[in-house]
Write a protein that holds these residues in place. Structure first.
Motif, PDB file in Angstrom:
ATOM      1  N   UNK A 163       0.854  -1.190   0.000  1.00 37.55           N
ATOM      2  CA  UNK A 163       0.000   0.000   0.000  1.00 37.55           C
ATOM      3  C   UNK A 163       0.890   1.240   0.000  1.00 37.55           C
ATOM      4  N   UNK A 164       0.911   1.923  -1.135  1.00 36.55           N
ATOM      5  CA  UNK A 164       1.602   3.210  -1.241  1.00 36.55           C
ATOM      6  C   UNK A 164       0.572   4.327  -1.033  1.00 36.55           C
ATOM      7  N   UNK A 165       1.000   5.409  -0.409  1.00 39.17           N
ATOM      8  CA  UNK A 165       0.102   6.539  -0.179  1.00 39.17           C
ATOM      9  C   UNK A 165       0.775   7.818  -0.650  1.00 39.17           C
ATOM     10  N   UNK A 211      -8.123  10.810  12.518  1.00 37.56           N
ATOM     11  CA  UNK A 211      -8.711  11.553  11.394  1.00 37.56           C
ATOM     12  C   UNK A 211      -9.035  10.652  10.210  1.00 37.56           C
ATOM     13  N   UNK A 212     -10.100  11.044   9.492  1.00 44.27           N
ATOM     14  CA  UNK A 212     -10.422  10.402   8.213  1.00 44.27           C
ATOM     15  C   UNK A 212      -9.773  11.186   7.075  1.00 44.27           C
ATOM     16  N   UNK A 213      -9.280  10.462   6.070  1.00 40.69           N
ATOM     17  CA  UNK A 213      -8.835  11.058   4.800  1.00 40.69           C
ATOM     18  C   UNK A 213      -9.388  10.170   3.695  1.00 40.69           C
ATOM     19  N   UNK A 214     -10.422  10.632   3.008  1.00 39.02           N
ATOM     20  CA  UNK A 214     -10.997   9.814   1.928  1.00 39.02           C
ATOM     21  C   UNK A 214     -10.132   9.960   0.683  1.00 39.02           C
ATOM     22  N   UNK A 215      -9.889   8.840  -0.001  1.00 35.40           N
ATOM     23  CA  UNK A 215      -8.955   8.871  -1.136  1.00 35.40           C
ATOM     24  C   UNK A 215      -9.387   7.914  -2.244  1.00 35.40           C
ATOM     25  N   UNK A 216      -9.062   8.288  -3.477  1.00 37.55           N
ATOM     26  CA  UNK A 216      -9.160   7.347  -4.595  1.00 37.55           C
ATOM     27  C   UNK A 216      -8.072   6.297  -4.404  1.00 37.55           C
ATOM     28  N   UNK A 217      -8.410   5.031  -4.633  1.00 36.69           N
ATOM     29  CA  UNK A 217      -7.421   3.954  -4.555  1.00 36.69           C
ATOM     30  C   UNK A 217      -7.218   3.387  -5.954  1.00 36.69           C
ATOM     31  N   UNK A 218      -5.969   3.319  -6.377  1.00 39.18           N
ATOM     32  CA  UNK A 218      -5.620   2.727  -7.673  1.00 39.18           C
ATOM     33  C   UNK A 218      -5.028   1.346  -7.391  1.00 39.18           C
ATOM     34  N   UNK A 226     -10.779   1.947  -6.455  1.00 37.93           N
ATOM     35  CA  UNK A 226     -11.630   1.839  -5.279  1.00 37.93           C
ATOM     36  C   UNK A 226     -11.597   3.152  -4.531  1.00 37.93           C
ATOM     37  N   UNK A 227     -12.249   3.156  -3.378  1.00 43.34           N
ATOM     38  CA  UNK A 227     -12.193   4.302  -2.472  1.00 43.34           C
ATOM     39  C   UNK A 227     -11.681   3.777  -1.142  1.00 43.34           C
ATOM     40  N   UNK A 228     -10.773   4.510  -0.521  1.00 41.74           N
ATOM     41  CA  UNK A 228     -10.245   4.089   0.770  1.00 41.74           C
ATOM     42  C   UNK A 228     -10.202   5.244   1.739  1.00 41.74           C
ATOM     43  N   UNK A 229     -10.036   4.902   3.013  1.00 40.52           N
ATOM     44  CA  UNK A 229      -9.855   5.920   4.053  1.00 40.52           C
ATOM     45  C   UNK A 229      -8.439   5.747   4.603  1.00 40.52           C
ATOM     46  N   UNK A 230      -7.625   6.789   4.429  1.00 37.48           N
ATOM     47  CA  UNK A 230      -6.277   6.803   5.012  1.00 37.48           C
ATOM     48  C   UNK A 230      -6.432   7.291   6.452  1.00 37.48           C
TER      49      UNK A 230
END
Ligand code: MN
Length: 230
Positions: A28-30, A78-85, A108-112
């Motif tokens: 998992x890269x961010x 904290x929530x950080x909503x993100x596009x996941x590739x 997908x969609x993920x929460x960092x």
């Protein structure tokens, strides 16, 4: 057959929309600071420069319906909503921006999830972010939608609601670095593999989650998922 001293852990995985088969997660890269308005709210400079990368362990992934316990040692989750590739092929060395889409399996969609208090301390002391970002259950994510079923991605809105209140939203076109640019930059640093996920960075509006909070997140017209903090 190889004899292990104990049974190896099962591969972390995500479901795939419309398929019985699952997606095995490799890494998992961010991406940090990929939306200018979020960089500003965090007090960071808004400069294009080079993207900021960090990682989470693969087993930080939480598939839809999985447990998301409130983490230890923080009072400011904290929530950080993100596009996941999600990558479906190994890269052959450095990939160009033009070649990058061929690696993409789906989205997908993920929460960092972030221990913001520990991240603030780490930034202040110039220490690594691992304990703020890479903790257990820190990467809840949706099922993946195959890239072949995705059109007009940049125009679509990424959003997150908590207890029915909209907290974050932005069109994906607001990303400073697009998917191709991010995969190009990452491939200079790491051998990209099938199974890798890239969390693409979050828009403005990050805020605290409390035990019991319910979230819903999505990309309009493509993906939606929900979960609850225990
Ligand atoms: Mn993030």
């Amino acid at each position: 057959m190889t004899d292990f001293v104990f049974a190896p852990a099962q591969a972390p995985r995500l479901p795939i929309i419309g398929q019985a088969r699952q997606f095995p997660v490799h890494r998992i890269y961010c991406v940090g600071r990929n939306f200018a308005e979020h960089a500003k709210e965090m007090g960071a400079e808004v400069a294009r420069g080079t993207p900021v990368f960090f990682m989470k362990p693969a087993d930080a992934i939480v598939a839809p319906g999985g447990r998301i316990p409130y983490p230890s040692q923080t009072n400011d989750l904290h929530h950080e909503v993100e596009l996941v590739v999600a990558l479906g092929r190994d890269a052959d060395g450095v990939v160009s921006v033009e070649q990058a889409p061929a690696l993409v399996f789906g989205y997908g969609v993920g929460i960092d999830l972030t221990r913001r208090d520990l991240q603030a301390q780490a930034k202040e002391k110039r220490l690594p972010w691992d304990i703020a970002k890479g903790f257990d259950h820190s990467a809840p994510a949706s099922a993946l939608i195959p890239a072949a079923d995705v059109t007009a991605l940049p125009a679509r809105r990424l959003w997150l609601e908590v207890n029915g209140t909209l907290r974050q939203q932005a069109p994906l076109s607001d990303m400073v670095f697009g998917v191709g640019e991010i995969l190009h930059e990452l491939s200079k640093l790491f051998a990209l593999k099938a199974g890798d996920l890239v969390f693409m960075g979050t828009p403005a509006g990050v805020a605290a989650l409390q035990p019991g909070d319910k979230f819903r997140a999505g990309v309009d017209g493509l993906i939606e998922f929900s979960g609850q903090i225990e």
